[in-house]
Design a protein around this motif. Structure first.
Motif, PDB file in Angstrom:
ATOM      1  N   PRO A 249       0.832  -1.217   0.000  1.00  0.00           N
ATOM      2  CA  PRO A 249       0.000   0.000   0.000  1.00  0.00           C
ATOM      3  C   PRO A 249       0.861   1.261   0.000  1.00  0.00           C
ATOM      4  O   PRO A 249       1.937   1.282   0.593  1.00  0.00           O
ATOM      5  CB  PRO A 249      -0.787  -0.108   1.312  1.00  0.00           C
ATOM      6  CG  PRO A 249      -0.710  -1.536   1.710  1.00  0.00           C
ATOM      7  CD  PRO A 249       0.591  -2.051   1.172  1.00  0.00           C
ATOM      8  N   VAL A 250       0.385   2.268  -0.712  1.00  0.00           N
ATOM      9  CA  VAL A 250       1.127   3.518  -0.815  1.00  0.00           C
ATOM     10  C   VAL A 250       0.546   4.515   0.177  1.00  0.00           C
ATOM     11  O   VAL A 250      -0.664   4.663   0.281  1.00  0.00           O
ATOM     12  CB  VAL A 250       1.037   4.070  -2.259  1.00  0.00           C
ATOM     13  CG1 VAL A 250       1.635   5.463  -2.346  1.00  0.00           C
ATOM     14  CG2 VAL A 250       1.731   3.123  -3.221  1.00  0.00           C
TER      15      VAL A 250
ATOM     16  N   TYR B 129       7.850  -1.349  -5.584  1.00  0.00           N
ATOM     17  CA  TYR B 129       8.546  -2.602  -5.328  1.00  0.00           C
ATOM     18  C   TYR B 129       7.522  -3.719  -5.133  1.00  0.00           C
ATOM     19  O   TYR B 129       6.604  -3.588  -4.319  1.00  0.00           O
ATOM     20  CB  TYR B 129       9.431  -2.475  -4.089  1.00  0.00           C
ATOM     21  CG  TYR B 129      10.302  -3.695  -3.870  1.00  0.00           C
ATOM     22  CD1 TYR B 129      11.468  -3.874  -4.616  1.00  0.00           C
ATOM     23  CD2 TYR B 129       9.947  -4.677  -2.950  1.00  0.00           C
ATOM     24  CE1 TYR B 129      12.268  -4.990  -4.436  1.00  0.00           C
ATOM     25  CE2 TYR B 129      10.742  -5.801  -2.759  1.00  0.00           C
ATOM     26  CZ  TYR B 129      11.901  -5.958  -3.508  1.00  0.00           C
ATOM     27  OH  TYR B 129      12.676  -7.069  -3.331  1.00  0.00           O
ATOM     28  N   CYS B 130       7.693  -4.810  -5.888  1.00  0.00           N
ATOM     29  CA  CYS B 130       6.790  -5.956  -5.745  1.00  0.00           C
ATOM     30  C   CYS B 130       7.489  -7.033  -4.923  1.00  0.00           C
ATOM     31  O   CYS B 130       8.598  -7.460  -5.263  1.00  0.00           O
ATOM     32  CB  CYS B 130       6.406  -6.508  -7.115  1.00  0.00           C
ATOM     33  SG  CYS B 130       5.438  -8.032  -7.000  1.00  0.00           S
ATOM     34  N   LEU B 131       6.856  -7.425  -3.832  1.00  0.00           N
ATOM     35  CA  LEU B 131       7.436  -8.449  -2.953  1.00  0.00           C
ATOM     36  C   LEU B 131       7.540  -9.791  -3.663  1.00  0.00           C
ATOM     37  O   LEU B 131       8.423 -10.590  -3.377  1.00  0.00           O
ATOM     38  CB  LEU B 131       6.586  -8.613  -1.692  1.00  0.00           C
ATOM     39  CG  LEU B 131       6.623  -7.448  -0.691  1.00  0.00           C
ATOM     40  CD1 LEU B 131       5.611  -7.689   0.419  1.00  0.00           C
ATOM     41  CD2 LEU B 131       8.022  -7.279  -0.111  1.00  0.00           C
ATOM     42  N   ASN B 132       6.630 -10.032  -4.581  1.00  0.00           N
ATOM     43  CA  ASN B 132       6.607 -11.302  -5.290  1.00  0.00           C
ATOM     44  C   ASN B 132       7.672 -11.356  -6.385  1.00  0.00           C
ATOM     45  O   ASN B 132       8.416 -12.325  -6.496  1.00  0.00           O
ATOM     46  CB  ASN B 132       5.208 -11.539  -5.865  1.00  0.00           C
ATOM     47  CG  ASN B 132       5.051 -12.936  -6.414  1.00  0.00           C
ATOM     48  OD1 ASN B 132       5.295 -13.914  -5.707  1.00  0.00           O
ATOM     49  ND2 ASN B 132       4.654 -13.048  -7.664  1.00  0.00           N
ATOM     50  N   CYS B 133       7.765 -10.278  -7.166  1.00  0.00           N
ATOM     51  CA  CYS B 133       8.765 -10.229  -8.241  1.00  0.00           C
ATOM     52  C   CYS B 133      10.137  -9.835  -7.700  1.00  0.00           C
ATOM     53  O   CYS B 133      11.139  -9.992  -8.401  1.00  0.00           O
ATOM     54  CB  CYS B 133       8.340  -9.223  -9.310  1.00  0.00           C
ATOM     55  SG  CYS B 133       6.767  -9.600 -10.093  1.00  0.00           S
ATOM     56  N   LYS B 134      10.164  -9.293  -6.501  1.00  0.00           N
ATOM     57  CA  LYS B 134      11.396  -8.852  -5.832  1.00  0.00           C
ATOM     58  C   LYS B 134      12.150  -7.802  -6.645  1.00  0.00           C
ATOM     59  O   LYS B 134      13.386  -7.806  -6.727  1.00  0.00           O
ATOM     60  CB  LYS B 134      12.305 -10.053  -5.507  1.00  0.00           C
ATOM     61  CG  LYS B 134      11.641 -11.090  -4.594  1.00  0.00           C
ATOM     62  CD  LYS B 134      12.663 -11.950  -3.899  1.00  0.00           C
ATOM     63  CE  LYS B 134      12.089 -13.071  -3.050  1.00  0.00           C
ATOM     64  NZ  LYS B 134      10.783 -12.837  -2.461  1.00  0.00           N
TER      65      LYS B 134
END
Ligand SMILES: [Zn+2]
Length: 110
Positions: A19-20, A37-42
């Motif tokens: 969330p921003v 930043y995507c936690l899944n794509c890192k």
């Protein structure tokens, strides 16, 4: 002022992003892409902004994501307005058949 419940979804993996903080982020047009930043794509990738109750909510993101309208770099292939128009009208509820101007009017209502 009305508070909008907005979420960002990764255009690469489709998962919900971090969330921003609203104070750091001004409301933009529905479907706006933002690098997060995507936690899944890192890594930092484009996220599509979905606002519940707007014309670009989670369901539309899902439809756009699954239709393959984001390339491998997370860039929208067909501009959102054209993409909406290109959809078979049978698949799109009438309420979605709005112009970008009409979408933007939605945000003028504070
Ligand atoms: Zn991702």
């Amino acid at each position: 002022m009305k508070t909008y419940n907005h979420h960002f979804f990764c255009t690469i993996c489709g998962k919900e992003g971090i969330p921003v903080n609203r104070q750091e982020y001004r409301l933009r047009e529905p479907g706006h892409l933002k690098k997060l930043y995507c936690l899944n794509c890192k890594r930092e990738v484009n996220h599509a902004e979905c606002i519940e109750g707007s014309k670009y909510d989670q369901a539309i993101f899902r439809l756009e994501f699954e239709s393959g309208n984001f390339d491998s770099g997370g860039i929208r292939i067909t501009p959102l307005e054209q993409w909406i128009k290109s959809l078979n009208s049978n698949e799109v509820p009438d309420e979605l058949e709005l112009t970008v101007e009409e979408w933007l009017e939605f945000f003028d209502k504070k």
